[in-house]
Scaffold this motif. Structure first.
Motif, PDB file in Angstrom:
ATOM      1  N   ILE A   3       0.983  -1.378   0.248  1.00  0.00           N
ATOM      2  CA  ILE A   3      -0.086   0.141   0.092  1.00  0.00           C
ATOM      3  C   ILE A   3       0.929   1.299  -0.093  1.00  0.00           C
ATOM      4  O   ILE A   3       0.632   2.158  -0.802  1.00  0.00           O
ATOM      5  N   CYS A   4       1.813   1.225   1.033  1.00  0.00           N
ATOM      6  CA  CYS A   4       2.796   2.372   1.057  1.00  0.00           C
ATOM      7  C   CYS A   4       3.558   2.675  -0.318  1.00  0.00           C
ATOM      8  O   CYS A   4       3.645   3.633  -0.947  1.00  0.00           O
ATOM      9  N   VAL A  45      -0.803  -0.608 -12.488  1.00  0.00           N
ATOM     10  CA  VAL A  45       0.088  -1.554 -11.703  1.00  0.00           C
ATOM     11  C   VAL A  45       0.000  -1.034 -10.023  1.00  0.00           C
ATOM     12  O   VAL A  45      -0.324  -1.666  -9.434  1.00  0.00           O
ATOM     13  N   TYR A  46      -0.011   0.231  -9.973  1.00  0.00           N
ATOM     14  CA  TYR A  46      -0.182   0.533  -8.808  1.00  0.00           C
ATOM     15  C   TYR A  46      -1.464   0.491  -8.033  1.00  0.00           C
ATOM     16  O   TYR A  46      -1.299   0.287  -6.782  1.00  0.00           O
ATOM     17  N   TYR A  47      -2.447   0.717  -9.073  1.00  0.00           N
ATOM     18  CA  TYR A  47      -3.702   0.204  -8.186  1.00  0.00           C
ATOM     19  C   TYR A  47      -3.802  -1.180  -7.988  1.00  0.00           C
ATOM     20  O   TYR A  47      -4.265  -1.429  -7.007  1.00  0.00           O
ATOM     21  N   ILE A  58      -4.016  -5.562  -3.904  1.00  0.00           N
ATOM     22  CA  ILE A  58      -3.155  -6.788  -3.436  1.00  0.00           C
ATOM     23  C   ILE A  58      -2.862  -6.558  -1.890  1.00  0.00           C
ATOM     24  O   ILE A  58      -3.079  -7.373  -1.091  1.00  0.00           O
ATOM     25  N   GLY A  59      -2.342  -5.361  -1.681  1.00  0.00           N
ATOM     26  CA  GLY A  59      -1.910  -4.884  -0.251  1.00  0.00           C
ATOM     27  C   GLY A  59      -3.152  -4.917   0.687  1.00  0.00           C
ATOM     28  O   GLY A  59      -2.915  -5.501   1.913  1.00  0.00           O
ATOM     29  N   VAL A 116     -13.015   4.678  -0.882  1.00  0.00           N
ATOM     30  CA  VAL A 116     -13.121   6.095  -1.585  1.00  0.00           C
ATOM     31  C   VAL A 116     -11.675   6.693  -1.633  1.00  0.00           C
ATOM     32  O   VAL A 116     -11.343   7.281  -2.503  1.00  0.00           O
ATOM     33  N   CYS A 117     -10.971   6.332  -0.621  1.00  0.00           N
ATOM     34  CA  CYS A 117      -9.564   7.101  -0.540  1.00  0.00           C
ATOM     35  C   CYS A 117      -8.783   6.220  -1.596  1.00  0.00           C
ATOM     36  O   CYS A 117      -7.923   7.182  -2.291  1.00  0.00           O
ATOM     37  N   ILE A 118      -8.607   5.013  -1.755  1.00  0.00           N
ATOM     38  CA  ILE A 118      -8.037   4.490  -2.918  1.00  0.00           C
ATOM     39  C   ILE A 118      -8.347   4.997  -4.261  1.00  0.00           C
ATOM     40  O   ILE A 118      -7.615   5.460  -5.072  1.00  0.00           O
TER      41      ILE A 118
END
Lengths: 172, 582
Positions: free
Chosen positions: B207-208, B228-230, B235-236, B567-569
């Motif tokens: 996540i970080c 990829v980050y999403y 996954i995190g 919502v944050c993601i």
């Protein structure tokens, strides 16, 4: 009413009524959750009671991971954790085999003798009833008789109740 | 006898049927809606609809059908799981497996059929409403039928396959489980059995990493990285949810007083989190996608309009080829008078056509607002793309350029902005000094030249009126090959943006509605267990206020916090996207 139940009465049910999502220890400590007692003290108390009823080693297991008899003993621990004056037991051995029944009734006997807790129990089973000091018989909601143990051994008291039932003295 | 039994069973399930048919109908309706647009050949043809608009339908259609592949089996399996106990008892009491099989097949086929028929009817209504009303509100005119055979048959075929496979899977499952498995409560709580601190920390690291990546590493040179980050972030989240029991162990070790004082709440949350972790994770994925896609579509619509403005510095620009007929300067003034327009700028830019456009320094400085001072053997490059337009592209990295008939020119300066309307020009415009410009023409007699006409009136609407006036006499063409107008590009971009918002809103509303339905299914199936536990807490002496608090805290933690996380993601991803465009 809820507070009265919480502080004065311990209840043991036929189907144990343990909370699935709590471990046996957490189930036992549930009645004390809103009392200002330190966690180490709580652990000590739960260990002590569990040791008395022979389930100390399985305290961190969940209800579905232990046998019916062990669940019922945990339920009894929960009923006595807040040191009630009376335990109400509704068919506490109704779902148990004979070995577990003996274990549970011995627990009750110990609590009665050592801690002076009164146990009011409903049962259809003569064997279970033979552990009691006083047996009152009901038929369709009416008291039909009563028997006192009066120093008899458990086996003698069992035969006494059986004899009374066979002769029809009690139900007549 | 059995028929009577099944009839009664169906009667008792009416409430479940209603909910089932409702959510499946909504899904099928939206599938027909998107499929109806996507498979409409005329809609996807450039002849009828600008590809900038029609291309917006691809992603929502794929997402909706992908969701249908997941959701239809989910609803059928949930429905059957709720009834499995009844099936088990029926089989145990003498109903033959064959009869039961027939009943389950019939029940599921009936429900699927009802959903398909109702979904088809409502989907066609929505499609008609869309083409007749919504798109006209946006300002797009479609002159073809809203529904074609393809637009009904293809989605029907896809949905039928999903339904048939689902029903087959259900029958196979039923045939494999024993009566005992059907009857007994197999949903025993398995709390935290496989929790691992390593996996929890891995999840946290993922996540970080995603957050740092989105904010500090991600740039326009590789926009695929955002996906990829999403994925890494999801996954995190999954790893953290799956291994969250470690937090309970930590709580027990380091804050035992807190644990014991909140036993009813913590126990309940622990169980619900454990039982619902898949649906919690799915909700997070879905809601974050919805938030991301909705803000993305709103943002994209603004970006498209902004880009249309930046990419088209001139209201009207067209190429006057050597063999064509075009209005003269005098004609243009006459057309402007006729249109009531006042021409602000009217310039003819001589250009060499050589894969790129080559323009002389003086002409560019005089008419296109550049300020070049170029030596012999040098050039200044204007690339079509602005690096901050929100689209991926490579930087211009060449040091030297070979233009027609000349030696290599060294690149003095590269500008990432639009010099002449993008729709008209190739990727690069090269400015050279006068000597070099003349030299290229002299050295190679076969070189093609043209004149680019750029016109700006005082206002865009005046330019539009002038354009229409010219178009009455000259075939200006609207395909953007020889003519590029700021107002048409902006109008198309505006319509395209609004269309994107409309379709993404429809899709997102569907996804949110179905997410709520899924949670409702889950809550329904857990309700009995939860109510039993609340009743038990009450029996043990826990008062109503405390039970109510438990119930509310549990709902907040199990459903509201994941929604907040989602919502944050979505917001992080959107911020990442917006960041690269400014």
């Amino acid at each position: 009413m809820a507070d009265f139940r919480l502080n004065n009465v311990g209840i043991v049910y036929q189907n144990y009524n343990l909370i699935d999502c709590l471990t046996l220890r957490e189930n036992i400590l549930l009645p004390l959750h809103n009392k200002d007692i330190d966690s180490s003290e709580l652990d000590y108390v739960s260990d002590k009671i569990a040791a008395k009823l022979g389930i100390r080693d399985i305290l961190d297991r969940y209800p579905h991971e232990v046998s019916g008899g062990e669940q019922q003993r945990a339920a009894i621990c929960r009923a006595v954790i807040n040191e009630p004056k009376v335990i109400l037991a509704d068919e506490p051995t109704g779902n148990l085999d004979s070995k577990s029944t003996t274990a549970v009734m011995e627990c009750f006997e110990k609590l009665n003798k050592e801690d002076g807790i009164t146990i009011l129990m409903v049962t259809h089973d003569l064997y279970t009833a033979s552990y009691c000091d006083k047996v009152m018989l009901f038929k369709d909601g009416i008291i039909t008789g009563s028997l006192d143990r009066d120093g008899m051994s458990r086996k003698e008291f069992y035969r006494h109740i059986l004899a009374g039932l066979e002769l029809g003295e009690i139900y007549e | 006898m059995n028929n009577e039994l099944f009839r009664k069973m169906m009667k008792s399930n009416i409430r479940q049927y209603r909910l089932f048919v409702l959510c499946n109908t909504v899904l099928v309706m939206v599938c027909y809606f998107f499929g109806g647009i996507y498979f409409n050949n005329m809609f996807t043809s450039d002849r009828y609809v600008n590809s900038m608009i029609s291309s917006n339908i691809i992603t929502p259609t794929v997402v909706v059908f992908a969701f249908a592949v997941f959701f239809i089996p989910y609803t059928h399996f949930s429905f059957n799981l709720q009834n499995e106990r009844k099936y088990g008892i029926m089989e145990a009491t003498g109903v033959s497996w064959r009869d039961l099989w027939k009943f389950v097949l019939m029940e599921n086929a009936l429900l699927a059929g009802c959903s398909l028929i109702l979904g088809l009817a409502s989907g066609i209504m929505l499609l008609t409403l869309f083409f007749k009303v919504f798109v006209k509100i946006i300002g797009i005119e479609f002159n073809f039928p809203a529904i074609s055979i393809n637009s009904v048959l293809r989605p029907s075929f896809a949905l039928l396959i999903i339904y048939i496979l689902t029903v087959i899977a259900i029958v196979i499952r039923l045939s494999r489980i024993t009566v005992k498995e059907m009857i007994e409560d197999s949903k025993k709580v398995r709390i935290g059995k496989s929790s691992s601190i390593v996996l929890l920390l891995t999840g946290l690291t993922a996540i970080c990493y995603s957050i740092i990546g989105v904010f500090f590493i991600f740039d326009q040179t590789n926009t695929n990285r955002l996906i990829v980050y999403y994925v890494v972030m999801l996954i995190g989240i999954y790893l953290m949810i799956s291994n969250s029991y470690v937090l309970m162990i930590w709580l027990k070790k380091h804050r035992p007083n807190m644990l014991y004082k909140n036993l009813p709440v913590i126990g309940s949350i622990r169980q619900n989190f454990s039982m619902n972790k898949r649906i919690i994770f799915f909700s997070i994925c879905l809601i974050s996608f919805v938030v991301f896609f909705q803000t993305f579509s709103v943002y994209c619509s603004k970006l498209m309009v902004r880009n249309a403005l930046n990419d088209n510095p001139f209201h009207i620009a067209y190429i006057e080829c050597e063999d064509g007929e075009y209005p003269s300067e005098k004609d243009l003034i006459a057309y402007a008078e006729k249109a009531g327009a006042v021409i602000d700028k009217n310039a003819a830019i001589p250009t060499i056509l050589d894969g790129c456009f080559i323009i002389s320094q003086n002409v560019a400085n005089g008419n296109l607002g550049t300020d070049c001072n170029i030596e012999d053997g040098e050039c200044v490059v204007y690339t079509q793309y602005d690096l901050h337009d929100g689209y991926p592209h490579d930087e211009f990295s060449r040091d030297k350029l070979m233009v027609n008939g000349s030696d290599e020119l060294s690149v003095k300066e590269v500008n990432y902005s639009s010099l002449i309307n993008n729709g008209l020009t190739p990727q690069n415009i090269i400015i050279v000094n006068e000597d070099e410009f003349d030299g290229i023409i002299q050295r190679d007699a076969s070189v093609r030249t043209a004149v680019i006409r750029v016109i700006n009136c005082e206002t865009v609407s005046q330019s539009e009126a002038l354009y229409h006036e010219i178009a009455k006499d000259y075939d200006m063409g609207l395909d953007g090959l020889f003519v590029s107008t700021q107002f048409i590009d902006m109008k198309t971009s505006d319509q395209s943006g609004k269309f994107l918002i409309l379709v993404s809103t429809v899709m997102n509303m569907l996804l949110l509605f179905l997410n709520v339905v899924m949670i409702f299914f889950k809550v329904q199936s857990n309700r009995e267990r939860n109510e039993r536990e609340y009743a038990l807490l009450w029996k043990l002496g826990i008062n109503d206020a405390e039970i109510d608090k438990t119930r509310k805290t549990e709902t907040a933690i199990v459903f509201i916090i994941p929604s907040f996380v989602a919502v944050c993601i979505g917001a992080i991803m959107t911020i990442g996207l917006i960041k690269i465009s400014f």
